[in-house]
Scaffold this motif. Structure first.
Motif, PDB file in Angstrom:
ATOM      1  N   LEU A 156      -2.437   2.718   8.056  1.00 34.76           N
ATOM      2  CA  LEU A 156      -2.876   1.345   7.813  1.00 34.76           C
ATOM      3  C   LEU A 156      -3.199   0.603   9.102  1.00 34.76           C
ATOM      4  O   LEU A 156      -4.015  -0.318   9.102  1.00 34.76           O
ATOM      5  CB  LEU A 156      -1.797   0.585   7.043  1.00 34.76           C
ATOM      6  CG  LEU A 156      -1.574   1.027   5.594  1.00 34.76           C
ATOM      7  CD1 LEU A 156      -0.377   0.297   5.006  1.00 34.76           C
ATOM      8  CD2 LEU A 156      -2.807   0.773   4.750  1.00 34.76           C
ATOM      9  N   ASN A 157      -2.575   0.995  10.183  1.00 36.97           N
ATOM     10  CA  ASN A 157      -2.817   0.323  11.468  1.00 36.97           C
ATOM     11  C   ASN A 157      -4.275   0.412  11.907  1.00 36.97           C
ATOM     12  O   ASN A 157      -4.753  -0.413  12.683  1.00 36.97           O
ATOM     13  CB  ASN A 157      -1.914   0.901  12.559  1.00 36.97           C
ATOM     14  CG  ASN A 157      -0.476   0.416  12.432  1.00 36.97           C
ATOM     15  OD1 ASN A 157      -0.214  -0.607  11.800  1.00 36.97           O
ATOM     16  ND2 ASN A 157       0.463   1.130  13.028  1.00 36.97           N
ATOM     17  N   MET A 211      -8.856  13.360  -0.919  1.00 35.92           N
ATOM     18  CA  MET A 211      -7.839  13.675   0.088  1.00 35.92           C
ATOM     19  C   MET A 211      -8.067  12.854   1.365  1.00 35.92           C
ATOM     20  O   MET A 211      -7.128  12.277   1.928  1.00 35.92           O
ATOM     21  CB  MET A 211      -7.860  15.171   0.405  1.00 35.92           C
ATOM     22  CG  MET A 211      -6.859  15.597   1.466  1.00 35.92           C
ATOM     23  SD  MET A 211      -6.874  17.384   1.750  1.00 35.92           S
ATOM     24  CE  MET A 211      -8.504  17.616   2.481  1.00 35.92           C
ATOM     25  N   GLN A 212      -9.314  12.786   1.810  1.00 39.10           N
ATOM     26  CA  GLN A 212      -9.632  12.067   3.045  1.00 39.10           C
ATOM     27  C   GLN A 212      -9.369  10.565   2.925  1.00 39.10           C
ATOM     28  O   GLN A 212      -8.997   9.908   3.895  1.00 39.10           O
ATOM     29  CB  GLN A 212     -11.099  12.308   3.432  1.00 39.10           C
ATOM     30  CG  GLN A 212     -11.409  13.732   3.860  1.00 39.10           C
ATOM     31  CD  GLN A 212     -10.647  14.151   5.104  1.00 39.10           C
ATOM     32  OE1 GLN A 212     -10.380  13.336   5.987  1.00 39.10           O
ATOM     33  NE2 GLN A 212     -10.284  15.427   5.165  1.00 39.10           N
ATOM     34  N   LEU A 213      -9.531  10.024   1.727  1.00 38.07           N
ATOM     35  CA  LEU A 213      -9.253   8.603   1.515  1.00 38.07           C
ATOM     36  C   LEU A 213      -7.781   8.275   1.731  1.00 38.07           C
ATOM     37  O   LEU A 213      -7.437   7.167   2.154  1.00 38.07           O
ATOM     38  CB  LEU A 213      -9.663   8.184   0.103  1.00 38.07           C
ATOM     39  CG  LEU A 213     -11.079   7.645  -0.055  1.00 38.07           C
ATOM     40  CD1 LEU A 213     -11.438   7.512  -1.533  1.00 38.07           C
ATOM     41  CD2 LEU A 213     -11.246   6.299   0.650  1.00 38.07           C
ATOM     42  N   ILE A 214      -6.924   9.242   1.455  1.00 33.40           N
ATOM     43  CA  ILE A 214      -5.501   9.056   1.684  1.00 33.40           C
ATOM     44  C   ILE A 214      -5.140   9.303   3.149  1.00 33.40           C
ATOM     45  O   ILE A 214      -4.349   8.579   3.742  1.00 33.40           O
ATOM     46  CB  ILE A 214      -4.676  10.002   0.781  1.00 33.40           C
ATOM     47  CG1 ILE A 214      -4.896   9.663  -0.694  1.00 33.40           C
ATOM     48  CG2 ILE A 214      -3.193   9.945   1.124  1.00 33.40           C
ATOM     49  CD1 ILE A 214      -4.434   8.284  -1.091  1.00 33.40           C
ATOM     50  N   LYS A 215      -5.740  10.316   3.736  1.00 29.64           N
ATOM     51  CA  LYS A 215      -5.411  10.688   5.114  1.00 29.64           C
ATOM     52  C   LYS A 215      -5.954   9.715   6.148  1.00 29.64           C
ATOM     53  O   LYS A 215      -5.281   9.379   7.116  1.00 29.64           O
ATOM     54  CB  LYS A 215      -5.952  12.096   5.422  1.00 29.64           C
ATOM     55  CG  LYS A 215      -5.224  13.222   4.716  1.00 29.64           C
ATOM     56  CD  LYS A 215      -5.857  14.566   5.042  1.00 29.64           C
ATOM     57  CE  LYS A 215      -5.748  14.892   6.537  1.00 29.64           C
ATOM     58  NZ  LYS A 215      -6.324  16.226   6.848  1.00 29.64           N
ATOM     59  N   VAL A 241      -6.424   1.348  -5.105  1.00 27.50           N
ATOM     60  CA  VAL A 241      -4.970   1.492  -5.040  1.00 27.50           C
ATOM     61  C   VAL A 241      -4.455   1.559  -3.603  1.00 27.50           C
ATOM     62  O   VAL A 241      -3.337   1.120  -3.323  1.00 27.50           O
ATOM     63  CB  VAL A 241      -4.500   2.718  -5.858  1.00 27.50           C
ATOM     64  CG1 VAL A 241      -4.734   4.015  -5.112  1.00 27.50           C
ATOM     65  CG2 VAL A 241      -3.034   2.584  -6.248  1.00 27.50           C
ATOM     66  N   ILE A 242      -5.252   2.059  -2.665  1.00 21.82           N
ATOM     67  CA  ILE A 242      -4.769   2.143  -1.284  1.00 21.82           C
ATOM     68  C   ILE A 242      -4.664   0.761  -0.637  1.00 21.82           C
ATOM     69  O   ILE A 242      -4.005   0.597   0.388  1.00 21.82           O
ATOM     70  CB  ILE A 242      -5.623   3.081  -0.406  1.00 21.82           C
ATOM     71  CG1 ILE A 242      -7.063   2.576  -0.281  1.00 21.82           C
ATOM     72  CG2 ILE A 242      -5.573   4.500  -0.935  1.00 21.82           C
ATOM     73  CD1 ILE A 242      -7.920   3.401   0.671  1.00 21.82           C
ATOM     74  N   SER A 286       0.831  -1.209   0.000  1.00 20.57           N
ATOM     75  CA  SER A 286       0.000   0.000   0.000  1.00 20.57           C
ATOM     76  C   SER A 286       0.863   1.256   0.000  1.00 20.57           C
ATOM     77  O   SER A 286       1.906   1.303   0.659  1.00 20.57           O
ATOM     78  CB  SER A 286      -0.912   0.020   1.231  1.00 20.57           C
ATOM     79  OG  SER A 286      -1.620   1.246   1.311  1.00 20.57           O
ATOM     80  N   PRO A 287       0.440   2.314  -0.689  1.00 22.06           N
ATOM     81  CA  PRO A 287       1.178   3.578  -0.667  1.00 22.06           C
ATOM     82  C   PRO A 287       0.971   4.363   0.627  1.00 22.06           C
ATOM     83  O   PRO A 287       1.640   5.373   0.847  1.00 22.06           O
ATOM     84  CB  PRO A 287       0.605   4.345  -1.867  1.00 22.06           C
ATOM     85  CG  PRO A 287      -0.781   3.816  -2.014  1.00 22.06           C
ATOM     86  CD  PRO A 287      -0.706   2.370  -1.642  1.00 22.06           C
TER      87      PRO A 287
END
Length: 362
Positions: A128-129, A230-234, A258-259, A121-122
């Motif tokens: 991720l935790n 943005m929130q999907l990454i954060k 992709v995440i 995962s990027p």
């Protein structure tokens, strides 16, 4: 009610036939657990159909699908057909037509976190935790992809246009699906729009608010598309059910994929009000690796699992398939796309991955 369940198999292009072969292994394995007899018929679609019939969605394929109870599709397309007009290319000439023909207005794209694949995962480890388990619900046969479009004028006056149109009934029916799915999960919906700019989004948000009054136990929130990506990454763990119009769903569902670390692990389902469905991997046809027996078949197998859950109504069998996949990944088996060059990994072929998953279904 018939005791026979008919599946139309559309292997598609590129790696499609290779990964479809693995899904068929699973079908043969799970037949003993299912009350209905499963029959399959195979048809051409996409680029291979252009070569054979000069049509990406020939009549024989469409009629075969009409006589079936569900469709299991591989990936279609590739650079070989990029020179064709848009409406004749495999993607638009077959996929969009299939969706419209069968009124497949709902698209479900699950996105879940495989802990043993976290390094792919990027996202950072601290994000991720928290884990995540998201289902993206995309309206599939309305909006900008199906509105009036064209290119007109000449010289400096040449211009192009694509028109987004949404009717109340289109928004209402996808909203009810989303709320009912949310009721079976964590009772949260995030609706994606651009209501500060677009009239279609203003109507979308208005109708979602109205319908939410019938589902008091489900918490509805709204988010602009730019903030949502943005929130999907954060913090992806904040999401449960994400509901999107067609264009925004196209964007969000790929980001959800992709995440996880690999789009090769993710399935999708598209169905109508009667749960007649088309099930396909989230990824593409990957012509660069076609025929090398290294493609990842997990997304195709999980697409079959979704077919078994939503169209066959055999959720327990679907869970058996998912558990088998987790078991094989936990044992360290990987196709090449999932490799991180770890000494504990066991790199295997497409065929081997399909066989190991099949043999682990108990």
């Amino acid at each position: 009610m018939s005791n026979i369940f008919k599946i139309a198999i559309l292997p598609g292009d590129g790696i499609g036939p290779e990964v479809m072969k693995q899904a068929i292994k699973i079908l043969e394995r799970i037949q003993k657990y299912i009350k209905k007899k499963i029959t399959i018929n195979t048809y051409c679609i996409g680029g291979i159909a252009i070569k054979k019939y000069s049509d990406p969605l020939p009549r024989v394929t469409l009629e075969g699908c009409e006589k079936s109870d569900a469709i299991l599709l591989g990936s279609v397309g590739g650079p070989e057909w990029d020179h064709l007009p848009l409406h004749k290319r495999p993607e638009k000439g077959s996929l969009l037509k299939l969706r419209k023909h069968f009124n497949l207005f709902v698209n479900l794209r699950p996105s879940f976190f495989y802990k043993n694949l976290s390094i792919l995962s990027p996202l950072k480890e601290k994000i991720l935790n928290k884990g995540f388990d998201i289902i993206c619900i995309r309206e599939l046969i309305g909006g900008i992809y199906y509105g009036p479009n064209g290119i007109k004028g000449k010289g400096i006056n040449e211009h192009a246009f694509d028109t987004e149109i949404y009717s109340r009934f289109e928004i209402e029916r996808i909203a009810h699906i989303a709320f009912n799915i949310a009721l079976k999960r964590n009772k949260k919906i995030c609706s994606i729009d651009k209501a500060n700019v677009l009239q279609t989004s203003i109507l979308w948000r208005k109708i979602l608010i109205e319908i939410s009054q019938k589902y008091k136990s489900v918490k509805l929130k709204h988010m602009y598309i730019d903030n949502a990506v943005m929130q999907l990454i954060k913090n992806p763990s904040q999401f449960d059910v994400i509901l999107c119009p067609n264009l925004f769903g196209d964007i969000i569902s790929d980001q959800c994929a992709v995440i996880t670390g690999s789009i090769g692990n993710l399935p999708s389902a598209s169905f109508n009000q009667n749960y007649f469905g088309l099930y396909e991997p989230a990824g593409g046809s990957a012509p660069d690796i076609a025929g090398k027996n290294i493609a990842n078949p997990i997304a195709q197998i999980l697409s079959l699992a979704m077919l078994i859950e939503y169209s066959l109504k055999e959720r327990k069998i679907s869970v058996k398939i998912k558990n088998a996949i987790h078991k094989i990944l936990n044992l360290g088996y990987r196709t090449k796309d999932l490799s991180i060059n770890n000494s504990k990994e066991k790199i295997i072929t497409t065929d081997d991955m399909g066989t190991l998953i099949m043999e682990s279904i108990k």
